[in-house]
Scaffold this active site. Structure first.
Site, PDB file in Angstrom:
ATOM      1  N   GLU A   1       0.818  -1.202   0.000  1.00  0.00           N
ATOM      2  CA  GLU A   1       0.000   0.000   0.000  1.00  0.00           C
ATOM      3  C   GLU A   1       0.857   1.259   0.000  1.00  0.00           C
ATOM      4  O   GLU A   1       0.428   2.308  -0.481  1.00  0.00           O
ATOM      5  CB  GLU A   1      -0.955  -0.016   1.210  1.00  0.00           C
ATOM      6  CG  GLU A   1      -2.203   0.825   0.999  1.00  0.00           C
ATOM      7  CD  GLU A   1      -3.277   0.563   2.049  1.00  0.00           C
ATOM      8  OE1 GLU A   1      -4.413   0.227   1.659  1.00  0.00           O
ATOM      9  OE2 GLU A   1      -3.004   0.728   3.253  1.00  0.00           O
TER      10      GLU A   1
ATOM     11  N   HIS B   1       7.678 -26.708   0.735  1.00  0.00           N
ATOM     12  CA  HIS B   1       6.935 -27.756   0.041  1.00  0.00           C
ATOM     13  C   HIS B   1       5.829 -27.170  -0.822  1.00  0.00           C
ATOM     14  O   HIS B   1       4.925 -27.895  -1.233  1.00  0.00           O
ATOM     15  CB  HIS B   1       6.351 -28.726   1.075  1.00  0.00           C
ATOM     16  CG  HIS B   1       7.411 -29.398   1.886  1.00  0.00           C
ATOM     17  ND1 HIS B   1       7.777 -30.717   1.686  1.00  0.00           N
ATOM     18  CD2 HIS B   1       8.205 -28.943   2.881  1.00  0.00           C
ATOM     19  CE1 HIS B   1       8.748 -31.031   2.527  1.00  0.00           C
ATOM     20  NE2 HIS B   1       9.030 -29.985   3.265  1.00  0.00           N
TER      21      HIS B   1
ATOM     22  N   LYS C   1     -14.398   2.083  -2.972  1.00  0.00           N
ATOM     23  CA  LYS C   1     -15.221   2.465  -1.815  1.00  0.00           C
ATOM     24  C   LYS C   1     -16.457   3.206  -2.280  1.00  0.00           C
ATOM     25  O   LYS C   1     -17.567   2.975  -1.784  1.00  0.00           O
ATOM     26  CB  LYS C   1     -14.413   3.355  -0.856  1.00  0.00           C
ATOM     27  CG  LYS C   1     -13.367   2.612  -0.040  1.00  0.00           C
ATOM     28  CD  LYS C   1     -12.664   3.550   0.940  1.00  0.00           C
ATOM     29  CE  LYS C   1     -11.596   2.780   1.721  1.00  0.00           C
ATOM     30  NZ  LYS C   1     -10.844   3.684   2.632  1.00  0.00           N
TER      31      LYS C   1
END
Lengths: 439, 439
Positions: B280, B301, B412
């Site tokens: 960010e 793994h 938003k």
């Protein structure tokens, strides 16, 4: 499982794939599908993974675990492909210990690391005399798994518990775990032949804990079957191939990172499972698309700035289920928040999903949508199968060896050498570390 | 905190940074340090974050939460920077609910998503009358946080619990949460001025749950102070700047992905916190290095094949603590595993750490080592501060605006519009989605 690749088109995104390029690519997809089908018909190593829905014997798994279904906790001792499928399935259907109490299922603890503090915590928490232990290792010699198994066994012995009555083993035809199971007459299931660990979710490897928990493993397998039925010689007719082909095409055009972003808390482990599948299969010879695990809506507040305004080097996959249990948001007179009141958390989550998807498209950032009807056994089985098929198709398009993982051997030999388990030159290299320490 | 950048040198890795280039870069680091120090002296927006160890009043936090220290569970309602710091601190010192029971600390549940199934699960699990609720939002209007808060409040009311007696609010000087706290006379702490959420871990934002849990928050702040003391006008004298400068330099040379791989289960959330900090802050104007969360030894793994043999587009950071509680591996006569017996899980984890580090170097893949003495409050505080300083230095080197996140606003507005919270053209764009559905 439905896949919408509209926001990956060049008309929307950069990088993006033109409709013409998709048509062109579809000819290669058709040939790749033929190659995959041939591999399946011959049960060829790796391709055999896509035959699991036909091969996996749900009844045999349920029989083997029947003595353990009264367990109040389950401990899966395994790592990588020997743990991620099981964790994914149990979380998606309900019952991963990290998610808290679940009225319907004994919690599954995954012992997939050798952090001593964590192992001690888990062993202190589970009721050892009422815990089922599920040890998973094809070779029976995986260092982390066998070390943890030895520790768990000792803890049970110290607690006066007969571990041979509480353990189910999933392993290959030979090896220390098979011998142990034979010697102590413990239930033993087979790691399927010709199926690398990361492709084994729809086998005993992924299904044993879910079976102990009483989940619908036939439904999972049925979902895998639906996934197999949906494979076709065109990416426009096969959701799985659409996903694999577009991921490959976007990577060719610069999207070297694929962010897997389910809008489902119960699919958080799915993103981890996908990360191993994609990374370990395709990371070969300088090629490969790097998976980044994400979660919606949470990571809108963490990663979205980068996704929208950072380098044009990623694609984002948004996953959701259309039907969900919901929870109303109460009405409120709090200034500015009235619009939330009377809505629901599910509506908010869906609004965030669509808003994030549209915001990526508005910034010209390629994204793909995967939708399931609901998070049930069939849908989850179809999702896992679909991603496996997508990955195998991508492997064909990249022309790499999808089914091995040779680069992990160096480190295994080094670690073994460091612990005195043999003479390995890799261990010597450890001592020669170039140092530039700042403190 | 010690940072070893030896394996990032061009003599080891490709991409890699030559010693000459580091010397050259150090001149820019010196100027950047001066800029940062000036910003700190003026308490400038963003740079003020590095003053938190001086500003944060531990006693005030402890006083505010004192009535809640008998809580048997803690619910942090927040998202992004309003949750990740708290989750990181509580996990590192002990007491994150996902990690199971902890004898020393009431478990912390983090409500940082609006998945209704998960919210319902959590509310069903915690003892509402003995749960402390910690609501965190600077603006007091964060949609997910306020929705969750309204739901939690209603659940408590329905259970006959006086939520005003169980809640502590952390918010800005104004806004709905501040008004609520004033109206009901609830403890309220300040989101620090001039500090973006992702830089607020060493403030009330990150420390309230730990304070309720009885952790050593003075120690965390002290660790931050040690981090501040270690900043210097040279990357060779400042571990934090070494980390930031080398990350930037490697990105310039093609390492566009930074894999954060702690070899500590208790630092798993730290990797999430780092991911927000790095993504960010630096994801601006087509620039930015993409964080990938990983965990050792588990992801050997899963991801190591890609790290070693995939594209040369990543750096890997390995983090460990030198002292740890340990657990012996019992002796065994199991064929081929004798070398593990008599060793310990901690020795195995350390061997895996060193082997993985060496295996990356042997494949010419750049990696950086971060070491702490142990996982205690001071070390964790120093680690968090160090990464923040590293990030701010990197922002100076990239010449981007480190402290805002403008790209998240579009989504938003779209979400708010979709829920009927106003007229936003972004919401209209959602309906215009380009579709290419494959099913």
């Amino acid at each position: 499982m439905r896949v919408d690749i509209g926001n990956a088109l060049a008309s929307v995104a950069s990088p993006g794939v033109s409709r013409d390029a998709l048509d062109q690519l579809d000819e290669t997809v058709a040939r790749a599908h033929e190659r995959i089908e041939r591999g399946r018909a011959d049960d060829e190593f790796g391709y055999a993974s896509l035959n699991l829905p036909e091969r996996t014997d749900a009844a045999a798994i349920e029989d083997a675990v029947e003595p353990l279904t009264d367990a109040e906790a389950i401990l899966t001792v395994g790592i990588g492909g020997s743990a991620l499928g099981a964790a994914t399935v149990s979380q998606a259907l309900g019952g991963l210990s990290a998610d808290g109490e679940n009225a319907d299922a004994a919690p599954l603890y995954v012992l997939d690391n050798v952090d001593p503090a964590r192992v001690r915590e888990i062993l202190a928490e589970v009721p050892l005399d009422r815990t089922a232990v599920n040890v998973v290792s094809r070779s029976g010699t995986t260092a982390e798994t066998l070390s943890n198994f030895l520790v768990v066994r000792e803890a049970m012995e110290a607690a006066g518990v007969d571990w041979t009555e509480r353990t189910v083993v999933t392993t290959g035809e030979e090896g220390p775990l098979r011998e142990l199971a034979d010697r102590h007459d413990m239930p033993a299931l087979d790691v399927p032949e010709g199926v690398p660990g990361r492709f084994s979710a729809l086998s005993a490897v992924g299904l044993v804990p879910a079976a102990i928990q009483g989940h619908d493993i036939e439904g999972l397998i049925e979902g895998g079957r639906a996934g197999a039925d949906s494979l076709a010689g065109s990416l426009f007719e096969s959701p799985a191939y659409a996903y694999g082909a577009v991921s490959y095409a976007l990577d060719q055009r610069g999207a070297s990172i694929t962010a897997m972003m389910p809008y489902e808390e119960r699919l958080e482990y799915f993103a981890e499972w996908f990360a191993q599948l994609w990374a370990e299969s395709l990371g070969k010879d300088g090629l490969g698309q790097t998976p980044a695990r994400a979660l919606g809506a949470t990571d809108q507040h963490s990663q979205l700035q980068l996704y929208r305004a950072g380098p044009r080097d990623k694609m984002v996959t948004l996953v959701r289920a259309r039907e969900r249990a919901d929870r109303e948001i109460p009405e409120t007179d709090i200034d500015g928040l009235a619009y939330l009141g009377g809505s629901s958390l599910g509506e908010l989550l869906d609004a965030e999903f669509e808003a994030t998807e549209a915001s990526l498209a508005a910034a010209g950032r390629p994204n793909v949508r995967i939708e399931l009807d609901r998070l049930d056994a069939e849908s989850v089985g179809e999702l896992l199968y679909g991603m496996e098929a997508a990955c195998i198709l991508a492997g064909e398009l990249y022309d790499i060896e999808t089914f091995n993982q040779p680069a992990v051997e160096w480190g295994k030999r080094a670690a073994r050498g460091l612990l005195g388990g043999g003479d390995f030159e890799e261990a010597d290299a450890v001592a020669e570390k170039t140092e530039l320490l700042v403190k």
